[in-house]
Motif scaffolding. Structure first.
Motif, short mmCIF file in Angstrom:
data_model
loop_
_atom_site.label_atom_id
_atom_site.label_comp_id
_atom_site.label_asym_id
_atom_site.label_seq_id
_atom_site.Cartn_x
_atom_site.Cartn_y
_atom_site.Cartn_z
N GLU A 63 0.81 -1.22 0.00
CA GLU A 63 0.00 0.00 0.00
C GLU A 63 0.85 1.27 0.00
O GLU A 63 0.50 2.26 -0.64
CB GLU A 63 -0.94 0.01 1.21
N LEU A 64 1.97 1.25 0.70
CA LEU A 64 2.85 2.41 0.72
C LEU A 64 3.39 2.71 -0.67
O LEU A 64 3.40 3.87 -1.11
CB LEU A 64 4.00 2.19 1.70
N LEU A 116 6.99 -5.50 -6.60
CA LEU A 116 6.82 -5.55 -8.04
C LEU A 116 5.35 -5.73 -8.40
O LEU A 116 4.84 -5.11 -9.34
CB LEU A 116 7.66 -6.69 -8.63
N PHE A 117 4.66 -6.58 -7.64
CA PHE A 117 3.22 -6.76 -7.84
C PHE A 117 2.48 -5.46 -7.59
O PHE A 117 1.53 -5.13 -8.32
CB PHE A 117 2.70 -7.85 -6.90
N SER A 118 2.90 -4.69 -6.60
CA SER A 118 2.26 -3.42 -6.30
C SER A 118 2.40 -2.44 -7.45
O SER A 118 1.46 -1.69 -7.75
CB SER A 118 2.86 -2.81 -5.02
N VAL A 119 3.56 -2.45 -8.12
CA VAL A 119 3.77 -1.55 -9.26
C VAL A 119 2.78 -1.88 -10.38
O VAL A 119 2.12 -0.99 -10.94
CB VAL A 119 5.22 -1.67 -9.77
N GLY A 499 -5.86 4.92 -1.45
CA GLY A 499 -4.78 4.31 -0.68
C GLY A 499 -4.62 4.93 0.69
O GLY A 499 -4.36 4.23 1.67
N VAL A 500 -4.78 6.25 0.76
CA VAL A 500 -4.72 6.92 2.06
C VAL A 500 -5.86 6.43 2.96
O VAL A 500 -5.67 6.21 4.16
CB VAL A 500 -4.79 8.45 1.88
N GLY A 501 -7.03 6.24 2.37
CA GLY A 501 -8.16 5.73 3.16
C GLY A 501 -7.87 4.36 3.73
O GLY A 501 -8.19 4.08 4.90
#
Length: 551
Positions: A63-64, A116-119, A499-501
């Protein structure tokens, strides 16, 4: 669903690619990895202790990184086009799924695979929002030019306040957003019913648990690669995207002729940082876009509130009530997987409650799309979803028991879960529709801007004109000129808010869950919906009285 193709600027194949490939699988792969990651940690890596902490850390790192990656992918899509970002995103997901099961330790190998998955996941989730206004732009450019000319001849205030000519009253963005929500829900079902059981099926044919997990990830990676190819072919020549390519990364605006007649309207004229900062500030200067951002914040937080905190609350109730008779207690922060092992009864109840909530959401999604189309000025469906969320979360927080079986439970808990599902899907669908309509509404000045650009080039002057040069000159031109180029950037900021939520609810809600009360996260969610309701009422009042924010 495709009964009125004339409402969409995209072709039937492009729209189907968006609905059946981009939307569902942006969710499916995320649900798959979140649901199976604990098995990778225990069965593949062989971690025996602290798997809950490892899974939580990987999710938090994901998430970051997404907070940074989503806006960057959005900005990039304004240069190279949403088609290339979708293609690259799913290709990266395929690579990440393969790399993920090659890891032999959690840190750094599994962490790098998750990043890498997050990207890749950030790219495809952002494009779900960015493609919507591209698919649902105006279908009749000539008619639209006439209505724009009429509006701008009278006053630019009408354009800024969204007062359209009768011919532009249809809102295909709102209608299609309902099906976007439905398709996203179907993607989660595909992950749970098709992808997740793959490992068990491979075990049945004689593979070890580790081999079965690897094989299942390879199959899902192959699906991701196929979806990447589908996006590359299916999203080709999207309206307004023809002038965007990898070469546009280094181009700047000029007065030279271009073979693409849409190049002026779609060509990015801002620096990367200016694109992002403009998209951020638009949330404070444009009512529809700002309301869409806040709706995205609440929508993503709602997904966590239902999928994470309801199972944890059910598990907490069963443990504190002495209803779990198993010897093993769940590890702190270990999530639903260990709840299933430690207290099967709690797992069953949590699964039934969350499943009923998501089923209601799946059914209600098209209805919210239709209703949003009918109330674009006051956004009553979004306000109703927020109000339902306040009521639902407060009632759930105050329930003496989450059980639905007597003597301690009540079937009314299903009514509460239905309210939570309605609130979640309402926030998702309506925020997408409001955001897309906000982008398209301010883009009505494209034709006037094209003429202004031609006049400036003919006069050899590429600087800003004086206010008497054009009705959209000076400050008005600076306000509206670049919005048609910022669909991707706005979508990235929308994902950033979401994402902030998620981070805010998981960290603050999780902390207060432990130190204050298991009901605290649900009161926080009620507060989030209260903010959305208040903002929606303010925006609706401003639309009613024709009040315009200073830009």
């Amino acid at each position: 669903m495709m009964a009125s193709p004339a409402l969409f600027t995209a072709s039937r194949s492009q729209t189907l690619t968006y609905l059946l490939a981009v939307c569902p699988f942006s969710i499916a792969f995320l649900v798959f990895i979140n649901s199976s990651i604990s098995f990778v940690v225990t069965d593949l890596i062989g971690l025996q202790h602290g798997e809950g902490d490892a899974v939580g850390t990987l999710g938090f790192a994901d998430e970051l990184l997404a907070l940074v990656a989503c806006p960057l992918w959005g900005v990039l899509s304004d240069r190279i086009g949403v088609r290339h970002v979708c293609t690259a995103g799913y290709a990266i997901l395929a690579l990440a799924l393969v790399v993920f099961v090659q890891a032999t330790n959690v840190y750094p190998q599994l962490l790098l695979g998750r990043l890498l998955f997050s990207v890749g996941g950030s790219a495809v989730s952002t494009m779900v929002t960015a493609v919507l206004p591209t698919v649902t732009g105006r279908a009749d450019p000539q008619a639209n030019r006439e209505s724009v000319s009429s509006e701008l001849t009278i006053t630019p205030e009408r354009a800024r306040n969204g007062q359209h000519a009768p011919g532009t009253s249809a809102s295909p963005s709102a209608r299609l957003s309902g099906f976007v929500g439905t398709c996203a829900g179907c993607g989660a079902l595909v992950a749970l019913s098709v992808f997740l059981p793959l490992a068990a099926r491979f075990e049945k044919i004689g593979l070890s648990p580790a081999q079965a997990i690897q094989r299942s990830y390879y199959v899902v990676a192959a699906v991701a690669l196929i979806i990447s190819l589908v996006c590359f072919v299916g999203l080709r020549d999207l309206p307004g995207e023809r002038s965007k390519s990898w070469s546009a990364l280094w181009k700047s605006d000029s007065c030279e002729d271009d073979e693409d007649e849409d190049s002026f309207v779609d060509y990015p004229k801002l620096s990367y940082w200016k694109q992002l900062s403009t998209a951020l500030t638009l949330g404070f200067r444009n009512r529809s876009i700002g309301l869409g951002y806040i709706g995205g914040f609440v929508a993503r937080a709602s997904s966590v509130g239902i999928s994470l905190f309801i199972p944890l609350a059910v598990n907490h109730y069963y443990r504190t009530s002495g209803l779990c008779h198993e010897e093993r207690e769940p590890l702190p922060g270990s999530g639903l997987g260990d709840i299933k092992k430690a207290c099967p009864r709690a797992y069953i109840v949590a699964s039934i409650l969350t499943g009923s909530s998501q089923l209601v959401a799946l059914i209600a999604a098209p209805a919210f799309g239709y209703l949003t189309d009918k109330s674009r000025r006051y956004n009553f469906p979004l306000l109703s979803a927020a109000l339902v969320g306040i009521i639902g979360y407060v009632i759930f927080a105050c329930l003496p028991s989450p059980q639905f079986e007597k003597p301690d439970g009540s079937l009314w808990v299903f009514m509460v879960m239905a309210l939570l599902g309605i609130s979640q899907i309402g926030a998702i669908v309506c925020s997408l529709a409001v955001l897309s309509n906000g982008i398209l509404r301010v883009s009505i000045d494209d034709e006037a801007l094209r003429k202004l650009h031609e006049e400036r080039c003919a006069n050899g002057d590429e600087n800003e004109p004086d206010e008497d040069q054009s009705l959209l000159g000076g400050s008005v031109n600076r306000r509206l000129e670049h919005l048609s180029h910022l669909k991707g950037s706005i979508a990235g900021v929308y994902s950033l808010y979401g994402g902030v939520g998620i981070l805010l609810l998981t960290k603050v809600g999780g902390l207060l869950f432990d130190v204050l009360s298991s009901s605290t996260p649900f009161f926080i969610m009620a507060g989030f919906n209260g903010v959305l309701l208040t903002t929606g009422i303010i925006c609706g009042s401003m639309n009613h009285f024709g009040f315009e924010i200073s830009r």
